[in-house]
Write an enzyme that holds these catalytic residues in place. Structure first.
Site, mmCIF file in Angstrom:
data_model
loop_
_atom_site.group_PDB
_atom_site.id
_atom_site.type_symbol
_atom_site.label_atom_id
_atom_site.label_comp_id
_atom_site.label_asym_id
_atom_site.label_seq_id
_atom_site.Cartn_x
_atom_site.Cartn_y
_atom_site.Cartn_z
ATOM 1 N N HIS A 1 -2.323 -3.769 -6.647
ATOM 2 C CA HIS A 1 -2.887 -3.376 -5.352
ATOM 3 C C HIS A 1 -4.367 -3.720 -5.316
ATOM 4 O O HIS A 1 -5.198 -3.032 -5.907
ATOM 5 C CB HIS A 1 -2.657 -1.865 -5.145
ATOM 6 C CG HIS A 1 -3.033 -1.377 -3.784
ATOM 7 N ND1 HIS A 1 -3.839 -0.275 -3.574
ATOM 8 C CD2 HIS A 1 -2.711 -1.834 -2.552
ATOM 9 C CE1 HIS A 1 -3.986 -0.076 -2.277
ATOM 10 N NE2 HIS A 1 -3.317 -1.008 -1.636
ATOM 11 N N GLU B 1 -5.557 -1.782 -8.497
ATOM 12 C CA GLU B 1 -4.758 -0.644 -8.967
ATOM 13 C C GLU B 1 -3.436 -1.196 -9.495
ATOM 14 O O GLU B 1 -2.757 -1.941 -8.779
ATOM 15 C CB GLU B 1 -4.440 0.311 -7.798
ATOM 16 C CG GLU B 1 -5.435 1.403 -7.586
ATOM 17 C CD GLU B 1 -5.034 2.345 -6.443
ATOM 18 O OE1 GLU B 1 -4.543 1.877 -5.390
ATOM 19 O OE2 GLU B 1 -5.224 3.558 -6.608
ATOM 20 N N ASN C 1 -6.083 5.917 -2.348
ATOM 21 C CA ASN C 1 -5.795 6.460 -1.015
ATOM 22 C C ASN C 1 -5.403 7.934 -1.061
ATOM 23 O O ASN C 1 -5.636 8.675 -0.109
ATOM 24 C CB ASN C 1 -4.710 5.647 -0.312
ATOM 25 C CG ASN C 1 -5.293 4.386 0.303
ATOM 26 O OD1 ASN C 1 -6.484 4.326 0.596
ATOM 27 N ND2 ASN C 1 -4.479 3.373 0.469
ATOM 28 N N SER D 1 0.827 -1.207 0.000
ATOM 29 C CA SER D 1 0.000 0.000 0.000
ATOM 30 C C SER D 1 0.858 1.252 0.000
ATOM 31 O O SER D 1 0.356 2.332 -0.283
ATOM 32 C CB SER D 1 -0.876 0.038 1.257
ATOM 33 O OG SER D 1 -1.583 -1.148 1.405
HETATM 34 P P1 NAI Z 1 -1.462 -9.855 7.183
HETATM 35 O O1 NAI Z 1 -0.651 -9.558 8.376
HETATM 36 O O2 NAI Z 1 -2.889 -10.221 7.334
HETATM 37 O O3 NAI Z 1 -0.770 -11.044 6.349
HETATM 38 C C1 NAI Z 1 0.610 -11.094 6.084
HETATM 39 C C2 NAI Z 1 0.985 -12.559 5.904
HETATM 40 O O4 NAI Z 1 2.304 -12.623 5.394
HETATM 41 C C3 NAI Z 1 0.951 -13.351 7.205
HETATM 42 O O5 NAI Z 1 0.169 -14.512 7.006
HETATM 43 C C4 NAI Z 1 2.428 -13.686 7.468
HETATM 44 O O6 NAI Z 1 2.615 -14.945 8.085
HETATM 45 C C5 NAI Z 1 2.988 -13.667 6.058
HETATM 46 N N1 NAI Z 1 4.422 -13.375 5.983
HETATM 47 C C6 NAI Z 1 5.127 -12.501 6.712
HETATM 48 N N2 NAI Z 1 6.416 -12.490 6.313
HETATM 49 C C7 NAI Z 1 6.524 -13.399 5.313
HETATM 50 C C8 NAI Z 1 7.586 -13.846 4.483
HETATM 51 N N3 NAI Z 1 8.824 -13.368 4.623
HETATM 52 N N4 NAI Z 1 7.315 -14.768 3.543
HETATM 53 C C9 NAI Z 1 6.068 -15.258 3.380
HETATM 54 N N5 NAI Z 1 5.014 -14.858 4.140
HETATM 55 C C10 NAI Z 1 5.246 -13.940 5.083
HETATM 56 O O7 NAI Z 1 -1.286 -8.581 6.224
HETATM 57 P P2 NAI Z 1 -2.300 -8.019 5.120
HETATM 58 O O8 NAI Z 1 -3.234 -7.079 5.744
HETATM 59 O O9 NAI Z 1 -2.795 -9.149 4.304
HETATM 60 O O10 NAI Z 1 -1.298 -7.119 4.238
HETATM 61 C C11 NAI Z 1 -0.406 -7.691 3.323
HETATM 62 C C12 NAI Z 1 0.025 -6.632 2.326
HETATM 63 O O11 NAI Z 1 -1.125 -6.123 1.642
HETATM 64 C C13 NAI Z 1 0.725 -5.421 2.943
HETATM 65 O O12 NAI Z 1 1.714 -4.990 2.061
HETATM 66 C C14 NAI Z 1 -0.407 -4.382 3.025
HETATM 67 O O13 NAI Z 1 0.081 -3.061 2.983
HETATM 68 C C15 NAI Z 1 -1.187 -4.695 1.768
HETATM 69 N N6 NAI Z 1 -2.596 -4.319 1.753
HETATM 70 C C16 NAI Z 1 -3.396 -4.528 2.852
HETATM 71 C C17 NAI Z 1 -4.745 -4.195 2.793
HETATM 72 C C18 NAI Z 1 -5.648 -4.462 3.959
HETATM 73 O O14 NAI Z 1 -6.778 -3.939 3.969
HETATM 74 N N7 NAI Z 1 -5.257 -5.253 4.935
HETATM 75 C C19 NAI Z 1 -5.343 -3.586 1.592
HETATM 76 C C20 NAI Z 1 -4.432 -3.482 0.469
HETATM 77 C C21 NAI Z 1 -3.102 -3.804 0.583
#
Ligand code: NAI
Length: 283
Positions: A140, A152, A191, A119
């Site tokens: 995105h 996006e 955003n 993001s």
């Molecule tokens: P989350 O914390 O729910 O999931 C992240 C996952 O990645 C976890 O399951 C974790 O175990 C895994 N992980 C961490 N390090 C790792 C590695 N080195 N190799 C493989 N897996 C690994 O996070 P979320 O919310 O899904 O966000 C993920 C990405 O998406 C971030 O970059 C965030 O900015 C972006 N994003 C999030 C949104 C949201 O509403 N939550 C919306 C749009 C983008």
């Protein structure tokens, strides 16, 4: 540049949704997590989402089985040696993402496109962690990825036009998403427009002259928004809004992106919205 085999790195909130969308679209989909327990949690998350879709009549039992068979889970990055596209959705931490992309560059085939769901991290920083910045871009997705139509497409100064076109075609025709193209600037398109609007709503509330409900009702009944800005803040999480505002302010140094005092105090006080039980409203 046909995309048939994909990998999603990180099966959390976003990664699990993106993986589900890919498998439902008929793609061979690998989900990678760093540890076995996390991979199992990702599988449970996706399975329960697919089961809910069946229970609600949105997915047939047959399609459920086909989708399930297209999904596999791994903790081994070397399993990604035959992928056409990798979409990274791990924690929003630049150092961790750069290390991962360096490794992805080593293990994936030359033609493979490396995308990030970040993001806020500049795509050019991610691209230059690899030897193929021309094949790195942002895809995105929005939360929940299974429901929100938008993807996006974030184009860095090094991304090859042919890669952008291939990803647009993939997102639209294979995944059934709407796409918009953004340059690689903080906040991308959505955003950059949404966050200043939310910050203005918080500043307006802070004047003490207007109620939260009237601000929300104004935008719902006057502009046909599905929910008002303060309800939306509570849904997204005030800590998340503050961190996006901080990134935008850091990038542009314009007052319109500066987190207002009320937002800072609420985050400091643990009033984060729905997830903490209270924000602009109580839950
Ligand atoms: P989350 O914390 O729910 O999931 C992240 C996952 O990645 C976890 O399951 C974790 O175990 C895994 N992980 C961490 N390090 C790792 C590695 N080195 N190799 C493989 N897996 C690994 O996070 P979320 O919310 O899904 O966000 C993920 C990405 O998406 C971030 O970059 C965030 O900015 C972006 N994003 C999030 C949104 C949201 O509403 N939550 C919306 C749009 C983008």
């Amino acid at each position: 540049m046909e995309i048939k085999k994909v990998a999603i790195i990180g099966g959390g909130t976003m990664g699990s949704g993106i993986a589900e969308v890919c498998a439902k679209s008929g793609l061979d989909t690998i989900v990678m997590e760093p540890e076995a327990a996390a991979a199992e949690a990702a599988q449970n998350r996706i399975d329960s989402s697919l089961d809910k879709a069946v229970a609600r009549g949105r997915l047939s039992q047959e399609d459920r089985s086909t989708t399930g068979a297209l999904l596999s889970y791994t903790t081994d990055i070397n399993a990604l040696g035959d992928r056409d596209l990798v979409i990274e959705a791990i924690v929003e931490n630049e150092a961790i993402k750069l290390e991962l992309f360096k490794r992805l560059d080593e293990v994936t085939p030359e033609h493979c496109i490396l995308a990030s769901n970040t993001s806020s991290i500049p795509l050019i920083n991610i691209g230059t962690a690899t030897k193929r910045p021309d094949r790195v871009l942002g895809l995105h997705f929005f939360n929940p990825a299974t429901v929100q139509k938008l993807c996006e497409i974030v184009v860095s100064i090094a991304t090859d036009e042919a890669v952008v076109v291939a990803c647009e075609k993939f997102a639209q025709e294979t995944l059934g998403k709407e796409t918009i193209r953004s340059q690689d600037r903080a906040g991308f398109i959505v955003n950059r427009l949404l966050v200043p609007y939310l910050l203005q709503a918080i500043s307006l509330l802070d004047t003490g002259q207007v109620s939260a409900q009237d601000i929300d009702n104004g935008m719902m009944f006057g502009c046909a928004h599905p929910m008002g800005p303060l309800t939306l803040c509570d849904l997204i999480g005030l800590d998340t809004i503050k961190s996006v505002a901080d990134v935008l302010y850091d990038e542009f140094k314009e007052p319109t992106y500066a987190p207002p005092p009320l937002l800072k105090r609420m985050v400091a006080g643990g009033l984060l919205g729905r997830k903490s039980g209270a924000g602009f409203y109580k839950y």
